[in-house]
Design a protein around this motif. Structure first.
Motif, mmCIF file in Angstrom:
data_model
loop_
_atom_site.group_PDB
_atom_site.id
_atom_site.type_symbol
_atom_site.label_atom_id
_atom_site.label_comp_id
_atom_site.label_asym_id
_atom_site.label_seq_id
_atom_site.Cartn_x
_atom_site.Cartn_y
_atom_site.Cartn_z
ATOM 1 N N TYR A 331 0.813 -1.212 0.000
ATOM 2 C CA TYR A 331 0.000 0.000 0.000
ATOM 3 C C TYR A 331 0.848 1.264 0.000
ATOM 4 O O TYR A 331 0.376 2.331 0.370
ATOM 5 C CB TYR A 331 -0.926 -0.004 1.219
ATOM 6 C CG TYR A 331 -1.912 -1.142 1.199
ATOM 7 C CD1 TYR A 331 -3.062 -1.074 0.420
ATOM 8 C CD2 TYR A 331 -1.683 -2.299 1.942
ATOM 9 C CE1 TYR A 331 -3.962 -2.126 0.385
ATOM 10 C CE2 TYR A 331 -2.582 -3.350 1.921
ATOM 11 C CZ TYR A 331 -3.711 -3.261 1.140
ATOM 12 O OH TYR A 331 -4.610 -4.305 1.109
ATOM 13 N N SER A 332 2.088 1.156 -0.429
ATOM 14 C CA SER A 332 2.951 2.316 -0.554
ATOM 15 C C SER A 332 4.069 1.985 -1.518
ATOM 16 O O SER A 332 4.400 0.814 -1.732
ATOM 17 C CB SER A 332 3.547 2.716 0.797
ATOM 18 O OG SER A 332 4.500 3.749 0.629
ATOM 19 N N VAL A 333 4.681 3.015 -2.071
ATOM 20 C CA VAL A 333 5.807 2.791 -2.967
ATOM 21 C C VAL A 333 7.022 2.274 -2.209
ATOM 22 O O VAL A 333 7.857 1.565 -2.770
ATOM 23 C CB VAL A 333 6.133 4.084 -3.749
ATOM 24 C CG1 VAL A 333 6.559 5.205 -2.829
ATOM 25 C CG2 VAL A 333 7.175 3.831 -4.821
ATOM 26 N N ILE A 334 7.149 2.603 -0.918
ATOM 27 C CA ILE A 334 8.223 2.065 -0.085
ATOM 28 C C ILE A 334 7.707 0.797 0.594
ATOM 29 O O ILE A 334 6.710 0.834 1.310
ATOM 30 C CB ILE A 334 8.678 3.084 0.982
ATOM 31 C CG1 ILE A 334 9.264 4.327 0.317
ATOM 32 C CG2 ILE A 334 9.715 2.467 1.912
ATOM 33 C CD1 ILE A 334 9.680 5.418 1.290
ATOM 34 N N PRO A 335 8.351 -0.343 0.395
ATOM 35 C CA PRO A 335 7.811 -1.597 0.923
ATOM 36 C C PRO A 335 8.069 -1.776 2.410
ATOM 37 O O PRO A 335 8.893 -1.088 3.019
ATOM 38 C CB PRO A 335 8.569 -2.656 0.109
ATOM 39 C CG PRO A 335 9.870 -2.009 -0.210
ATOM 40 C CD PRO A 335 9.564 -0.554 -0.417
ATOM 41 N N SER A 336 7.373 -2.727 2.967
ATOM 42 C CA SER A 336 7.586 -3.118 4.358
ATOM 43 C C SER A 336 9.014 -3.620 4.525
ATOM 44 O O SER A 336 9.558 -4.299 3.658
ATOM 45 C CB SER A 336 6.597 -4.229 4.729
ATOM 46 O OG SER A 336 6.852 -4.717 6.011
ATOM 47 N N ASN A 343 1.438 2.988 5.079
ATOM 48 C CA ASN A 343 0.372 2.392 4.268
ATOM 49 C C ASN A 343 -0.487 3.494 3.651
ATOM 50 O O ASN A 343 -1.706 3.515 3.772
ATOM 51 C CB ASN A 343 -0.485 1.452 5.122
ATOM 52 C CG ASN A 343 0.227 0.157 5.439
ATOM 53 O OD1 ASN A 343 0.829 -0.462 4.564
ATOM 54 N ND2 ASN A 343 0.182 -0.256 6.695
ATOM 55 N N SER A 344 0.161 4.422 2.953
ATOM 56 C CA SER A 344 -0.516 5.622 2.476
ATOM 57 C C SER A 344 -1.678 5.327 1.523
ATOM 58 O O SER A 344 -2.716 5.991 1.576
ATOM 59 C CB SER A 344 0.496 6.550 1.798
ATOM 60 O OG SER A 344 1.205 5.879 0.778
ATOM 61 N N PHE A 345 -1.535 4.339 0.643
ATOM 62 C CA PHE A 345 -2.618 4.043 -0.304
ATOM 63 C C PHE A 345 -3.815 3.415 0.399
ATOM 64 O O PHE A 345 -4.960 3.707 0.034
ATOM 65 C CB PHE A 345 -2.104 3.133 -1.425
ATOM 66 C CG PHE A 345 -1.550 3.885 -2.591
ATOM 67 C CD1 PHE A 345 -2.326 4.186 -3.693
ATOM 68 C CD2 PHE A 345 -0.230 4.320 -2.578
ATOM 69 C CE1 PHE A 345 -1.807 4.894 -4.769
ATOM 70 C CE2 PHE A 345 0.297 5.020 -3.637
ATOM 71 C CZ PHE A 345 -0.482 5.319 -4.744
ATOM 72 N N PHE A 346 -3.580 2.562 1.371
ATOM 73 C CA PHE A 346 -4.705 1.981 2.105
ATOM 74 C C PHE A 346 -5.442 3.077 2.868
ATOM 75 O O PHE A 346 -6.681 3.101 2.895
ATOM 76 C CB PHE A 346 -4.229 0.901 3.071
ATOM 77 C CG PHE A 346 -5.358 0.173 3.740
ATOM 78 C CD1 PHE A 346 -6.002 -0.874 3.111
ATOM 79 C CD2 PHE A 346 -5.794 0.553 5.010
ATOM 80 C CE1 PHE A 346 -7.051 -1.541 3.718
ATOM 81 C CE2 PHE A 346 -6.837 -0.102 5.627
ATOM 82 C CZ PHE A 346 -7.479 -1.155 4.978
ATOM 83 N N ASN A 347 -4.699 3.977 3.486
ATOM 84 C CA ASN A 347 -5.323 5.073 4.224
ATOM 85 C C ASN A 347 -6.152 5.965 3.309
ATOM 86 O O ASN A 347 -7.188 6.507 3.723
ATOM 87 C CB ASN A 347 -4.250 5.919 4.921
ATOM 88 C CG ASN A 347 -3.463 5.119 5.936
ATOM 89 O OD1 ASN A 347 -3.929 4.104 6.441
ATOM 90 N ND2 ASN A 347 -2.249 5.565 6.240
#
Length: 535
Positions: A331-336, A343-347
């Motif tokens: 959910y972000s360009v930077i992975p876990s 989790n910017s995209f999920f938010n």
């Protein structure tokens, strides 16, 4: 855990000092037999791409893994990760407190594999050549912050940077900064075909038919002087048209190791029904997959269309149907696992949110269904890629908000078209050049981004990216990276989909497999040995 599956945790780097002394002797693999590694990733020289292994041209994991075995760099990332360490250099470091001047001293007695001596001028030539050629397919952007390069005698190289960059040592560890022989590589022209002349741990010879590499042979370079310790004297890479044929060769003993690209079903079958002669190793991954948008293309020029796509895509459903245990939602360009991940995209969008997608389109006055073609490469990211994009197409079409067609084509033609901006929406993967959050941000948001996209965010380019690079303590830049990730999720120049796990399967007489692939999918063939590992 199945006894034939070794799972390496994300903290494997903490074990490196303990295990660093283990392995066979420097002489190699218990005799003269080559260790044979299978792959389905093709190497092809075409009219459009006649120089597939020139460091100034290539910028994909498959080719960089070839170059890492053959082209030496000043620095390298040590076993298990961590700060870059000297390889061709004997020492390197910033000479100022502002991270704008970086000096390296070469090891004495360095030569190319053909015996030609290496000097500081060769290092300067190699890096300036990349900038002079400035090929759009290459990774020249990694060197864009170099203002000038000076030499001091035969062994001293000083890099003067335009702005502070704490990540610069990592960039010097990548093949784009590899040292090549000026007698072989012209200053402003790519070297066509499959010839490589470097000073890395192996020499290289390719077996080629009709422009396609059938086999690659890596032989221990007797002239190599560097930090790496080889556990074998020869490795062969054999290319297979399908993952199934590759797996059959491993089972028969025709090859010793296979990695890219096994299918999700193969992984699941090997975990469920282990073979006593084959070990499966799982390694944490920092590979990501994403959709990219040409923000000049009429169909996705409006941000609302990209936001609607981001709302409709359901990552959990995609992974369940296609990748199973091989992937996690991203959910972000930077992975876990990378500093600063959020989790910017999920938010912002959730997952599979049709109502939110319809709202974006309605408020922007965009008629539905929105029609476009989803483009992907058929032969670069594994056998499951087609199924992945069919699933994405079906998700978008079933919403009633989109009418999506698919078009797949080989990497050799896909890449030039992507660089020319011919695709409005297309799928790509990203394997990090080095394990730092900057390498998941700058390639997509900075000037001359790898997406060949006209998208530009002034605050990201002029303020946030330079600000993040001034922090020698990378965790201190976390808030800056969080803001950058929010910019990506708001503007959607790209849409992260999933983060991959990695697997290697090997015959049970092969050791060093757990060190052969790092979390960034960088291949270290020198770690493979045959027989019983010493200590």
């Amino acid at each position: 855990m199945n006894r034939k599956t070794l799972v390496l945790s994300a903290v494997v780097g903490l074990l490196a000092p303990v295990l660093a002394g283990c392995g066979g002797s420097d002489g190699g693999s218990g005799g003269g037999d080559a260790i044979v590694v299978g792959t389905t990733d093709p190497f092809v020289a075409t009219k459009e791409a006649p120089a597939p292994v020139d460091p100034a041209y290539t910028y994909d994991t498959n080719t960089w893994n070839l170059l890492k075995q053959t082209i030496q760099t000043l620095l390298y990332i040590p076993r298990g990760g961590g700060e870059p360490m000297p390889d061709a250099a004997s020492q390197c470091g910033f000479t100022d407190t502002g991270s704008e001047s970086y000096r390296c001293t070469l090891r004495s007695g360095l030569t190319f594999s053909n015996g030609d001596p290496i000097t500081a001028e060769d290092v300067k030539y190699s890096i300036e050549r990349v900038s002079n050629i400035n090929d759009p397919n290459g990774a020249v952007g990694l060197l864009a912050n170099i203002d000038k390069i000076e030499t001091s005698g035969d062994n001293g190289v000083i890099f003067h940077l335009k702005t502070a960059d704490a990540t610069f040592p990592y960039k010097l560890s990548t093949p784009i900064a590899g040292i090549i022989d000026p007698k072989v590589y012209a200053p402003k022209k790519l070297l066509e075909g499959f010839k490589i002349e470097g000073s890395g741990p192996y020499t290289f010879k390719a077996e080629v038919k009709d422009g396609k590499m059938l086999k690659a042979v890596y032989t221990k370079n007797p002239h190599y002087k560097g930090a790496l310790k080889l556990q074998n004297s020869k490795v062969e890479i054999r290319y297979f048209p399908t993952a199934e044929e590759m797996a059959a060769a491993l089972k028969k003993g025709d090859i010793d190791v296979m990695n890219r690209s096994m299918t999700p079903k193969q992984i699941q079958d090997m975990q469920a029904k282990p073979d006593d002669t084959i070990n499966l190793t799982e390694i944490p991954g920092q590979e990501i997959r994403y959709l990219a948008f040409n923000t000049n293309a009429p169909v996705v020029k409006e941000k609302a269309v990209r936001q609607a796509i981001a709302s409709v895509v359901n990552r959990g459903d995609l992974i369940k149907k296609v990748y199973g245990p091989m992937a996690d939602p991203l959910y972000s360009v930077i992975p876990s696992g990378i500093t600063g991940h959020t989790n910017s995209f999920f938010n912002e969008y959730g997952d599979g949110n049709k109502a939110e997608a319809a709202k974006f389109l309605s408020e922007a006055g965009i008629a539905t269904p929105v029609k476009f073609t989803l483009n992907y490469t058929t032969d670069h990211y594994g056998a499951a890629t087609k199924s992945e994009f069919e699933t994405l197409r079906d998700q978008l079409n079933s919403s009633g908000l989109f009418s999506v067609d698919l078009k797949g084509e080989p990497w050799a033609t896909f890449l030039p078209k992507k660089n020319e901006g011919k695709f409005p929406v297309f799928g790509l993967g990203w394997f990090p050049d080095f394990p730092d959050p900057d390498n998941y941000i700058a390639p997509f948001l900075d000037k001359d981004n790898i997406l060949s996209s006209p998208y530009a965010n002034k605050k990201a380019i002029d303020q946030l990216i330079p600000e993040s690079r001034r922090e020698a303590d990378r965790s201190a830049a976390s808030s800056t990276f969080a803001e950058l990730q929010n910019i990506v999720s708001t503007d959607v120049p790209m849409l992260p989909l999933w983060q991959g796990k990695q697997y290697i399967a090997a015959r049970d007489d092969i050791f060093g497999v757990e060190w052969t692939l790092d979390s960034g999918a960088n291949l270290h063939l020198w770690e493979l040995g045959r027989g019983t590992a010493g200590s």
